[in-house]
Design a protein around this motif. Structure first.
Motif, short mmCIF file in Angstrom:
data_model
loop_
_atom_site.label_atom_id
_atom_site.label_comp_id
_atom_site.label_asym_id
_atom_site.label_seq_id
_atom_site.Cartn_x
_atom_site.Cartn_y
_atom_site.Cartn_z
N PHE A 135 21.82 32.74 37.09
CA PHE A 135 23.25 32.51 36.94
C PHE A 135 24.07 33.57 37.67
O PHE A 135 25.03 33.26 38.38
CB PHE A 135 23.62 32.50 35.46
CG PHE A 135 25.11 32.48 35.19
CD1 PHE A 135 25.81 31.29 35.17
CD2 PHE A 135 25.80 33.67 34.98
CE1 PHE A 135 27.18 31.27 34.94
CE2 PHE A 135 27.18 33.66 34.75
CZ PHE A 135 27.86 32.46 34.73
N ILE A 136 23.67 34.84 37.53
CA ILE A 136 24.49 35.93 38.06
C ILE A 136 24.20 36.21 39.53
O ILE A 136 25.01 36.84 40.22
CB ILE A 136 24.27 37.22 37.22
CG1 ILE A 136 25.41 38.22 37.46
CG2 ILE A 136 22.92 37.84 37.51
CD1 ILE A 136 26.78 37.75 37.02
N ARG A 137 23.07 35.73 40.05
CA ARG A 137 22.65 36.08 41.41
C ARG A 137 23.72 35.82 42.47
O ARG A 137 23.95 36.67 43.34
CB ARG A 137 21.35 35.35 41.76
CG ARG A 137 20.72 35.83 43.08
CD ARG A 137 19.39 35.15 43.31
NE ARG A 137 18.44 35.50 42.25
CZ ARG A 137 17.70 34.61 41.60
NH1 ARG A 137 17.80 33.32 41.89
NH2 ARG A 137 16.85 35.00 40.67
N PRO A 138 24.42 34.65 42.45
CA PRO A 138 25.42 34.40 43.50
C PRO A 138 26.61 35.36 43.45
O PRO A 138 27.39 35.43 44.41
CB PRO A 138 25.88 32.96 43.21
CG PRO A 138 24.78 32.36 42.41
CD PRO A 138 24.24 33.48 41.58
N TRP A 139 26.76 36.08 42.35
CA TRP A 139 27.89 36.99 42.19
C TRP A 139 27.56 38.42 42.58
O TRP A 139 28.47 39.26 42.68
CB TRP A 139 28.37 36.98 40.73
CG TRP A 139 28.96 35.69 40.29
CD1 TRP A 139 28.30 34.59 39.83
CD2 TRP A 139 30.35 35.36 40.26
NE1 TRP A 139 29.18 33.59 39.51
CE2 TRP A 139 30.45 34.03 39.76
CE3 TRP A 139 31.52 36.05 40.59
CZ2 TRP A 139 31.68 33.39 39.60
CZ3 TRP A 139 32.74 35.41 40.43
CH2 TRP A 139 32.81 34.10 39.94
N LEU A 140 26.30 38.73 42.79
CA LEU A 140 25.90 40.11 43.02
C LEU A 140 26.25 40.57 44.43
O LEU A 140 25.87 39.95 45.41
CB LEU A 140 24.39 40.27 42.78
CG LEU A 140 23.91 39.99 41.35
CD1 LEU A 140 22.40 40.10 41.27
CD2 LEU A 140 24.59 40.93 40.35
N GLY A 141 26.99 41.67 44.50
CA GLY A 141 27.42 42.20 45.79
C GLY A 141 28.91 42.48 45.77
O GLY A 141 29.49 42.81 44.73
N THR A 142 29.54 42.33 46.92
CA THR A 142 30.97 42.59 47.05
C THR A 142 31.76 41.29 46.96
O THR A 142 31.43 40.31 47.62
CB THR A 142 31.28 43.28 48.39
OG1 THR A 142 30.58 44.53 48.44
CG2 THR A 142 32.77 43.55 48.54
N ILE A 143 32.80 41.30 46.13
CA ILE A 143 33.71 40.16 45.99
C ILE A 143 35.02 40.51 46.69
O ILE A 143 35.59 41.58 46.46
CB ILE A 143 34.00 39.84 44.51
CG1 ILE A 143 32.70 39.68 43.71
CG2 ILE A 143 34.88 38.60 44.40
CD1 ILE A 143 31.89 38.47 44.07
N GLN A 144 35.50 39.62 47.55
CA GLN A 144 36.75 39.84 48.27
C GLN A 144 37.85 38.94 47.72
O GLN A 144 37.62 37.74 47.49
CB GLN A 144 36.57 39.56 49.77
CG GLN A 144 37.83 39.77 50.59
CD GLN A 144 37.61 39.48 52.08
OE1 GLN A 144 36.54 39.01 52.47
NE2 GLN A 144 38.61 39.75 52.90
N TRP A 145 39.01 39.52 47.51
CA TRP A 145 40.18 38.76 47.06
C TRP A 145 41.27 38.91 48.12
O TRP A 145 41.71 40.02 48.41
CB TRP A 145 40.66 39.27 45.71
CG TRP A 145 41.88 38.57 45.17
CD1 TRP A 145 42.24 37.27 45.36
CD2 TRP A 145 42.90 39.14 44.34
NE1 TRP A 145 43.42 36.98 44.70
CE2 TRP A 145 43.84 38.12 44.06
CE3 TRP A 145 43.10 40.41 43.80
CZ2 TRP A 145 44.97 38.33 43.27
CZ3 TRP A 145 44.22 40.63 43.01
CH2 TRP A 145 45.15 39.60 42.74
#
Length: 214
Positions: A72-82
């Motif tokens: 579940f969390i794998r696609p969220w791991l790393g840098t998120i840009q807004w």
């Protein structure tokens, strides 16, 4: 074959960025909370560092538990840009804000001692966000760790004894994460030193005040 329940500690951090990044941390958490609904997983805040603006966070320590929590969390791991104009500084040229999401390495809670006399207990009624299944009777408990001010709620079990045990585990988890954070400070510094490289490769991009995923 029985599927194994997983328990992960997730950190969402603004990386010492400005207020807009602290707002992005909250927006990422809001999106994760919505995504958890009907997933069979449980997501809760274990610890937080508030930002300078209302309802913002410099960092969040989350507990994600359930079957296939890692998937579940794998696609969220790393840098998120807004990508968004600053809601706090009209006319400000910068429109790109970044936060990091990562799994903290597990630290054995057995290494942390919590004395029973240091905990103040209170029976509470609890309900879970987003339709999560929690116990709503008075067997739910709230625990305050007096020496540190850490406060947690446990409502997963039907017995108060089990919830008290779970509350102590949560306090230990927070203390362990703080210990890990001190030992892992060089990792955070490394992220800051290489932020330009990482920010060039975001795992997710959100746009606008409505935080719509691109």
């Amino acid at each position: 074959m029985t599927k194994k329940n997983q328990e992960l500690w997730i950190q969402i951090s603004s990386g010492q960025g400005p207020e807009e990044c602290a707002l992005a941390v909250r927006k990422v958490f809001d999106n994760l909370s919505k995504a958890v609904v009907n997933s069979g997983l449980s997501l809760e805040i274990l610890d937080s560092t508030s930002g300078r603006k209302p309802r913002t966070y410099e960092s969040l320590l989350l507990n994600l538990s359930g079957i296939k929590a890692d998937e579940f969390i794998r696609p969220w791991l790393g840098t998120i840009q807004w990508i968004c104009e600053s809601p706090y500084r009209p006319g400000y040229k910068r429109k790109n804000w970044f936060v990091s999401v990562r799994i903290l390495p597990a630290v054995s809670v057995d290494l942390v001692e919590v004395n029973a006399e240091d905990i103040q207990w209170k029976a509470v009624k609890a309900s879970g966000p987003g339709g999560q299944h929690v116990n709503t009777t008075d067997s739910a408990v709230q625990a305050l760790h007096r020496p540190t001010g850490i406060q947690v709620t446990a409502s997963e079990a039907r017995s108060q004894h089990s919830n008290k045990k779970r509350a102590v585990e949560k306090i230990k988890a927070i203390l362990s994460a703080q210990m890990q954070g001190a030992r892992d400070e060089h990792v955070q510094k490394q992220w800051l030193l290489h932020k330009e490289l990482e920010r060039g490769n975001p795992v997710k991009i959100f746009v606008g005040k409505e935080f719509r995923e691109r």
